[in-house]
Enzyme design. Structure first.
Site, PDB file in Angstrom:
ATOM      1  CG  LEU A  44      42.170 -31.160  -3.323  1.00 42.51           C
ATOM      2  CD1 LEU A  44      43.162 -32.180  -3.867  1.00 42.51           C
ATOM      3  CD2 LEU A  44      40.816 -31.331  -4.032  1.00 42.51           C
ATOM      4  CG  ASP A  47      36.816 -28.033 -10.884  1.00 42.63           C
ATOM      5  OD1 ASP A  47      38.023 -28.288 -10.768  1.00 42.63           O
ATOM      6  OD2 ASP A  47      36.058 -28.656 -11.641  1.00 42.63           O
ATOM      7  CE1 TYR A 106      32.742 -35.637  -7.341  1.00 40.41           C
ATOM      8  CE2 TYR A 106      32.914 -36.198  -9.660  1.00 40.41           C
ATOM      9  CZ  TYR A 106      33.217 -36.468  -8.343  1.00 40.41           C
ATOM     10  OH  TYR A 106      33.990 -37.555  -8.017  1.00 40.41           O
ATOM     11  NE  ARG A 166      34.156 -34.731 -15.099  1.00 38.50           N
ATOM     12  CZ  ARG A 166      34.512 -35.869 -15.690  1.00 38.50           C
ATOM     13  NH1 ARG A 166      33.645 -36.870 -15.787  1.00 38.50           N
ATOM     14  NH2 ARG A 166      35.735 -36.022 -16.180  1.00 38.50           N
TER      15      ARG A 166
END
Length: 497
Positions: A44, A47, A106, A166
């Site tokens: 996958l 962003d 992230y 975040r």
């Protein structure tokens, strides 16, 4: 496959090389795989991160879970380019390998600092009770691509925000570095953008929330970006749970923008007098757009073509999603324009000039036998009505359709209701925009197997979407109940990269 928590957060070292090679082959051999867009080597992609210019090249990273079409233990994959079109993947750059990013590296951003590229990202850590602890982390990448993480977090979760805190964007404005971070306010459970300032990236001053609207921005804001377009501030962000009475949208989560008059960062104020919050993309599948100002001041943007909490047909092939092409941002008459970068033209093979053809059957005009990978420029005359079919089969019972009217009630409606495998139908199968009455309609369309990007009237609107048509010959055609449609244009097949 049922993705358990244990599988999603299994350490990378526990996955075999054989498994990864099989996944890479499966993704590469998919008939839906893109030929000239950034796509996952395996698993996958979500962003875009760290979009920047450094050491004489363009850089972008993307969120990756390489072991399947699931949101699991995330890392950053790194790519470089000389022209914003031809990208070379350099592999894993930021791994989830410290106590502060133990459950995922992230999203974040990057800024060039002399001979190093400074990366700032959210480290996701879960404690033994599975409570999330977000940390805003820093790292330096040298000119050889080696990444060294800072030992301690730069910013920790403030008292006023929940653990939904975040996606830092770092940029320099004046003599200070500023960081904006997506947040959820603890008291109101509403979406906010937190703002911090630093002189030397060691100590950070909390400036509170950025004041940019009086409306409630849903329950969470993700992926905020602040850039300057022709010296005007542009705020790009993703408000989750936004009331549709504030801004109309149809996707599960929207990607919005707000064009400002000025920004007073020392006062945490983004000021606009006449502009409204608008959809950045009027299609089905754009999210988490990342933009930045290049050294020459130009603004560029790239987006995740995919949406959180939406399944795509390629999930069954163990890979998912891609990034959009890079778009240059500019302003014209107070409107935001998004345009393909000039280097996209280097992908073109020999072009074919298109002129109106006679109706060949029923109400159908054949434009071209298209294949799976092409660019189409088309200008439709005023006071025309009809349907443009993309990825059409022989009898057009299957196609991606663009219904257009260039008369008094001018509109463009894109439908994927008959474009192959159906998905995300809960959020509708059509998207519609209004157009200026009695004016020509200019379309610049890029097809890359299962990805369609439509630039309308010089980039005043962009409509981006995934579609999954059956395999077989494809055609571009026009149909109209009012006789042949007047048009002119050019068709190019495009090279793979």
């Amino acid at each position: 496959m049922e993705w358990t928590r244990e599988m999603r957060y299994r350490p990378y070292a526990d996955w075999s090389a054989e498994t990864l090679l099989k996944l890479q082959a499966q993704a590469s051999n998919s008939p839906y795989q893109m030929g000239y867009h950034i796509r996952p080597t395996s698993g996958l992609l979500n962003d875009p991160n760290g979009f920047s210019y450094f050491n004489g090249q363009w850089h972008v990273f993307y969120q990756s879970f390489p072991f399947g079409a699931a949101h699991g233990l995330k890392s950053w994959m790194h790519l470089v380019s000389d022209d914003l079109v031809h990208w070379k993947e350099l592999g894993l750059a930021v791994a989830p390998d410290t106590k502060y990013d133990s459950h995922g590296a992230y999203s974040g951003s990057a800024i060039a600092l002399d001979e190093q590229l400074f990366l700032m990202y959210t480290g996701n850590h879960r404690d033994q009770n599975w409570i999330r602890h977000p940390f805003q982390l820093g790292a330096y990448m040298d000119q050889n691509g080696e990444v060294t993480k800072l030992a301690e977090p730069l910013i920790t979760q403030p008292e006023y925000a929940t653990d939904h805190f975040r996606d830092p964007q770092i940029f320099k404005h004046g003599e200070y570095y500023y960081i904006i971070i997506g947040a959820q306010d603890k008291a109101t459970k509403s979406g906010k953008i937190a703002l911090f300032r630093s002189k030397g990236l060691k100590e950070f001053t909390d400036l509170g929330y950025l004041d940019f609207t009086a409306d409630t921005m849903g329950y969470m804001i993700e992926c905020p970006n602040l850039v300057f377009v022709d010296e005007q501030p542009l705020l790009i962000f993703c408000p989750q749970g936004l009331d549709k009475d504030i801004v109309a949208y149809e996707n599960i989560y929207p990607n919005m923008y707000l064009l400002g008059d000025k920004v007073r960062l020392d006062q945490a104020k983004f000021e606009t007098s006449t502009q409204q919050i608008k959809n950045l993309d009027d299609g089905f599948d754009v999210y988490a757009t990342q933009a930045f100002n290049a050294p020459d001041g130009k603004a560029y943007a790239i987006s995740w073509v995919g949406l959180p909490d939406v399944s795509y047909p390629t999930d069954q092939e163990n890979w998912a999603n891609c990034l959009s092409q890079v778009k240059e941002l500019s302003l014209k008459d107070g409107k935001l324009l998004q345009r393909p970068v000039n280097s996209m033209a280097e992908l073109r093979k020999k072009g074919t000039i298109l002129t109106p053809s006679e109706i060949v059957s029923g109400s159908q005009q054949l434009i071209a036998e298209s294949g799976e990978q092409y660019e189409l420029k088309l200008t439709l005359d005023t006071d025309q009505n009809g349907t443009l079919h993309l990825a059409g089969n022989d009898d057009l019972s299957q196609s991606l359709t663009l219904d257009f009217s260039t008369g008094q009630d001018a509109q463009l409606t894109v439908s994927r209701a008959h474009a192959g495998q159906q998905f995300a139908t809960k959020f509708g199968t059509t998207r519609k925009i209004d157009l200026p009455a009695h004016q020509t309609l200019e379309l610049e369309i890029f097809i890359d197997h299962s990805l369609c990007e439509i630039f309308i009237n010089g980039g005043e609107h962009v409509m981006t979407l995934r579609f999954f048509a059956d395999q077989g010959p494809k055609q571009i055609a026009l149909t109209s109940e009012n006789g042949p449609v007047n048009y002119r244009g050019t068709f190019w097949k495009l090279k793979s990269i």
